[in-house]
Design a protein around this motif. Structure first.
Motif, short mmCIF file in Angstrom:
data_model
loop_
_atom_site.label_atom_id
_atom_site.label_comp_id
_atom_site.label_asym_id
_atom_site.label_seq_id
_atom_site.Cartn_x
_atom_site.Cartn_y
_atom_site.Cartn_z
N LYS A 164 -53.07 -21.56 -17.68
CA LYS A 164 -52.11 -20.98 -18.47
C LYS A 164 -50.59 -20.95 -17.89
CE LYS A 164 -51.46 -18.11 -22.27
NZ LYS A 164 -50.03 -17.78 -21.95
N LYS A 165 -50.62 -20.54 -16.76
CA LYS A 165 -49.51 -20.25 -15.89
C LYS A 165 -48.62 -21.53 -16.08
CE LYS A 165 -47.34 -18.65 -11.67
NZ LYS A 165 -47.73 -18.20 -10.35
N GLU A 166 -49.11 -22.76 -15.80
CA GLU A 166 -48.50 -23.92 -15.75
C GLU A 166 -47.77 -24.35 -17.23
OE1 GLU A 166 -50.63 -26.51 -12.25
OE2 GLU A 166 -51.67 -26.16 -14.12
N ILE A 167 -48.63 -23.94 -18.20
CA ILE A 167 -48.07 -24.18 -19.64
C ILE A 167 -46.89 -23.18 -19.81
CG2 ILE A 167 -48.77 -23.95 -22.06
CD1 ILE A 167 -51.91 -24.70 -21.29
N ASP A 168 -47.17 -22.02 -19.55
CA ASP A 168 -46.00 -21.05 -19.90
C ASP A 168 -44.69 -21.60 -19.15
OD1 ASP A 168 -47.58 -19.51 -21.34
OD2 ASP A 168 -48.28 -18.22 -19.52
N THR A 169 -44.92 -21.90 -18.00
CA THR A 169 -43.60 -22.47 -16.96
C THR A 169 -43.20 -23.73 -17.83
OG1 THR A 169 -44.87 -21.63 -15.04
CG2 THR A 169 -42.86 -23.23 -15.00
N ALA A 170 -43.78 -24.90 -18.05
CA ALA A 170 -43.27 -25.93 -18.71
C ALA A 170 -42.66 -25.47 -20.01
CB ALA A 170 -44.75 -26.69 -19.19
N ILE A 171 -43.19 -24.44 -21.00
CA ILE A 171 -42.52 -24.05 -22.10
C ILE A 171 -41.27 -23.38 -21.93
CG2 ILE A 171 -42.77 -22.63 -24.10
CD1 ILE A 171 -45.94 -23.31 -24.12
N LEU A 172 -41.25 -22.51 -20.80
CA LEU A 172 -40.07 -22.03 -20.57
C LEU A 172 -38.96 -22.79 -20.20
CD1 LEU A 172 -38.51 -19.22 -19.94
CD2 LEU A 172 -39.40 -19.55 -17.39
N LEU A 173 -39.30 -24.09 -19.38
CA LEU A 173 -38.40 -25.13 -19.02
C LEU A 173 -37.85 -25.84 -20.39
CD1 LEU A 173 -36.71 -26.90 -17.00
CD2 LEU A 173 -38.72 -28.25 -16.85
N ILE A 174 -38.60 -25.91 -21.28
CA ILE A 174 -38.37 -26.54 -22.54
C ILE A 174 -37.44 -25.77 -23.22
CG2 ILE A 174 -39.08 -27.25 -24.87
CD1 ILE A 174 -41.64 -28.46 -23.30
N ASP A 175 -37.70 -24.34 -23.38
CA ASP A 175 -36.71 -23.50 -24.14
C ASP A 175 -35.28 -23.48 -23.52
OD1 ASP A 175 -38.78 -22.88 -26.03
OD2 ASP A 175 -39.37 -21.19 -24.64
N GLN A 176 -35.30 -23.53 -22.13
CA GLN A 176 -33.98 -23.62 -21.46
C GLN A 176 -33.19 -24.80 -21.72
OE1 GLN A 176 -35.14 -22.81 -17.44
NE2 GLN A 176 -35.28 -20.61 -17.64
N LEU A 177 -33.97 -26.06 -22.02
CA LEU A 177 -33.22 -27.21 -22.27
C LEU A 177 -33.08 -27.62 -23.66
CD1 LEU A 177 -34.95 -29.39 -19.49
CD2 LEU A 177 -32.57 -28.29 -19.38
N THR A 178 -33.51 -26.69 -24.65
CA THR A 178 -33.20 -26.95 -25.97
C THR A 178 -32.09 -26.81 -26.12
OG1 THR A 178 -35.77 -26.36 -26.40
CG2 THR A 178 -34.26 -26.32 -28.08
N THR A 179 -31.69 -27.88 -27.21
CA THR A 179 -30.21 -28.06 -27.92
C THR A 179 -30.14 -28.37 -29.05
OG1 THR A 179 -27.71 -28.38 -27.22
CG2 THR A 179 -29.58 -29.79 -26.51
N THR A 180 -29.00 -28.43 -30.02
CA THR A 180 -28.73 -29.19 -30.95
C THR A 180 -28.74 -30.69 -30.74
OG1 THR A 180 -28.03 -27.16 -32.27
CG2 THR A 180 -27.33 -29.43 -33.14
N PHE A 181 -29.17 -31.69 -31.28
CA PHE A 181 -28.75 -32.87 -31.03
C PHE A 181 -27.20 -33.33 -31.44
CE2 PHE A 181 -29.19 -37.54 -32.63
CZ PHE A 181 -29.11 -37.95 -31.21
N GLU A 182 -26.68 -33.92 -30.51
CA GLU A 182 -25.19 -34.13 -30.63
C GLU A 182 -25.03 -35.44 -29.95
OE1 GLU A 182 -22.76 -31.28 -29.05
OE2 GLU A 182 -23.35 -29.73 -30.18
N PRO A 183 -25.20 -36.63 -30.77
CA PRO A 183 -25.30 -38.02 -30.14
C PRO A 183 -24.06 -38.42 -29.20
CG PRO A 183 -25.03 -38.11 -32.49
CD PRO A 183 -25.55 -36.75 -32.38
N GLU A 184 -22.66 -37.68 -29.77
CA GLU A 184 -21.55 -38.08 -29.02
C GLU A 184 -21.54 -37.89 -27.60
OE1 GLU A 184 -21.73 -36.10 -31.94
OE2 GLU A 184 -21.20 -37.54 -33.25
N LYS A 185 -22.42 -36.65 -27.06
CA LYS A 185 -22.59 -36.26 -25.62
C LYS A 185 -23.16 -37.32 -24.89
CE LYS A 185 -26.04 -32.82 -25.66
NZ LYS A 185 -26.18 -31.26 -25.35
N TYR A 186 -23.95 -38.14 -25.33
CA TYR A 186 -24.77 -39.06 -24.78
C TYR A 186 -24.24 -40.44 -24.36
CZ TYR A 186 -28.14 -35.42 -25.81
OH TYR A 186 -28.81 -34.09 -26.00
N LYS A 187 -24.23 -40.93 -23.11
CA LYS A 187 -23.54 -42.48 -23.01
C LYS A 187 -24.57 -42.98 -22.16
CE LYS A 187 -20.79 -40.40 -19.18
NZ LYS A 187 -19.40 -40.11 -18.79
N ASP A 188 -24.26 -44.51 -22.03
CA ASP A 188 -24.91 -45.34 -21.28
C ASP A 188 -24.35 -45.33 -19.91
OD1 ASP A 188 -26.23 -47.54 -19.94
OD2 ASP A 188 -26.43 -48.88 -21.80
#
Length: 278
Positions: A187-211
């Motif tokens: 359970k602790k591992e799942i909670d930590t993974a979800i916390l990391l996902i929440d911290q990296l969650t953002t609105t998709f803005e394709p212009e900010k990604y590049k090759d």
């Protein structure tokens, strides 16, 4: 924008003349294969290994391998007749669906649709109807000698057609090896993974990604160009020309002589006449 296909959308009794334009482009850095000795681009030839000769396009036919070394020959005219029966230049609308019902694994390529001569009003009608109904059209189209399944939806005010794979073109997920049957995590591992996902969650803005890799390759090529680290194709050496006419003629004679050694014969000795005594 280049027109790659012209035809019409069949929407009930409404016929909408349209053009197709590629919506995406491949921006990979393309390298030529050169011979390391003279830097000449490598030529790839269509060779027949049995006849040991280069082939012309008119000498090549389509063959489907039914078993090892056994082929069925299919003529271009036969394939053309099949495509004409399905309406090669028509986008036939067959159903209307919600795009959210289609898993992204089915999507293949995207094309913008623009109205062709006199089709602006009907084009606007279909666009407005799709927006108001929040639906997308499911259609069939003959494209590149293949019957494609496609979804037609509205993207930023433009009709967008996306070809999608048929179900038998999507490989069975059950064939993927080594997939764990259950998740053996705490359970602790799942909670930590979800916390990391929440911290990296953002609105998709394709212009900010590049090759990043492509940009590094471009920078490498530019640095070599600016540093004059360029090579060119070595020209073939011209055939040596004979400037001395007599030398050229003598060389031609020597080339045609049979390779035989001529031996000189010694001159025959004369026999002295002997006088007979009376």
């Amino acid at each position: 924008m280049h027109t790659m296909w012209k035809g019409s959308i069949s929407f009930g009794l409404v016929n909408i003349p349209i053009k197709l334009h590629a919506a995406t482009e491949d921006k990979d850095i393309k390298f030529r294969s050169l011979h390391d000795k003279c830097h000449t681009p490598i030529k790839y030839e269509k060779m027949c290994p049995t006849c040991e000769k280069e082939l012309d396009m008119k000498e090549i036919v389509k063959g489907y391998e039914v078993s090892k070394g056994k082929y069925v020959i299919v003529e271009d005219d036969e394939l053309k007749a099949l495509s004409e029966g399905g309406g090669e230049k028509a986008v036939e609308m067959i159903d209307f669906i919600k795009v959210s019902e289609i898993d992204p694994i089915y999507f293949n390529r995207s094309y913008y649709m623009s109205p062709d001569g006199g089709g602006a009003k009907a084009y606007g009608l279909l666009r407005k109807a799709l927006i108001e109904s929040e639906k997308a059209g499911l259609a069939k189209i003959m494209l590149r000698s293949k019957e494609q399944l496609a979804v037609i939806r509205v993207y930023e005010g433009v009709l967008l057609m996306e070809t999608i794979h048929y179900p038998d073109e999507v490989r069975n997920v059950k064939e993927v090896p080594n997939i764990p049957a259950s998740d053996e995590v705490s359970k602790k591992e799942i909670d930590t993974a979800i916390l990391l996902i929440d911290q990296l969650t953002t609105t998709f803005e394709p212009e900010k990604y590049k090759d990043d890799y492509r940009e590094k390759v471009i920078q490498l090529i530019e640095s070599k160009t600016n540093g004059k680290e360029m090579v060119s194709v070595k020209e073939k050496e011209p055939a040596k020309q004979m400037t001395d006419l007599m030398a050229a003629l003598q060389a031609s004679i020597d080339r045609t002589k049979p390779a035989q050694k001529q031996t000189k014969k010694a001159p025959a000795k004369r026999k002295k006449a002997v006088k007979k005594e009376a």
